[in-house]
Design a protein around this motif. Structure first.
Motif, short mmCIF file in Angstrom:
data_model
loop_
_atom_site.label_atom_id
_atom_site.label_comp_id
_atom_site.label_asym_id
_atom_site.label_seq_id
_atom_site.Cartn_x
_atom_site.Cartn_y
_atom_site.Cartn_z
N LEU A 96 -1.61 -14.79 1.90
CA LEU A 96 -0.69 -13.72 1.53
C LEU A 96 -0.53 -13.57 0.03
N LEU A 97 -0.82 -14.61 -0.72
CA LEU A 97 -0.68 -14.53 -2.18
C LEU A 97 -1.70 -13.59 -2.80
N SER A 98 -2.84 -13.42 -2.15
CA SER A 98 -3.86 -12.51 -2.66
C SER A 98 -3.79 -11.14 -1.98
N SER A 99 -2.83 -10.98 -1.07
CA SER A 99 -2.69 -9.73 -0.33
C SER A 99 -2.01 -8.68 -1.20
N PRO A 100 -2.45 -7.43 -1.09
CA PRO A 100 -1.78 -6.35 -1.85
C PRO A 100 -0.34 -6.14 -1.40
N ASP A 101 0.00 -6.60 -0.20
CA ASP A 101 1.37 -6.46 0.31
C ASP A 101 2.31 -7.50 -0.26
#
Length: 104
Positions: A96-101
């Motif tokens: 999730l840290l690399s997710s755009p969200d």
């Protein structure tokens, strides 16, 4: 003729997935005994629920808080049965840290 189509489909799927399985690694996370702490202490329904919950998170902090609570619950179950869970594992929430969200 049907056998040829089946073989062609299998060959194509192996070719498209890559020799080292990289395409599979990019797919959705799947809970299983090698990546889920306390797998053997969960019912089949709990395993499905856990996987669904982990996949639903959009924020690292929320995901990590759930993961810590899950690990604590599995540790309690293990201790109740006289078992020791492995301490190592990867943090599935890091995706999730690399997710755009992801929001800071």
């Amino acid at each position: 003729m049907k056998l040829r189509a089946i073989i062609a489909g299998l060959v194509a799927s192996v070719f498209l997935s890559g020799a080292n399985g990289e395409a599979q690694a990019e797919g959705p996370w799947r809970a299983h005994e090698e990546n889920t702490r306390g797998w053997m202490l969960m019912s089949p329904g709990e395993r499905i629920e856990h996987q669904t919950k982990i996949r639903s998170f959009k924020d690292y902090d929320d995901c990590h808080a759930y993961q810590v609570a899950h690990h604590r619950l599995m540790q309690e179950r293990a201790e109740g049965r006289g078992l020791k869970l492995p301490e190592t594992g990867r943090d599935v929430c890091l995706r999730l840290l690399s997710s755009p969200d992801h929001r800071n």
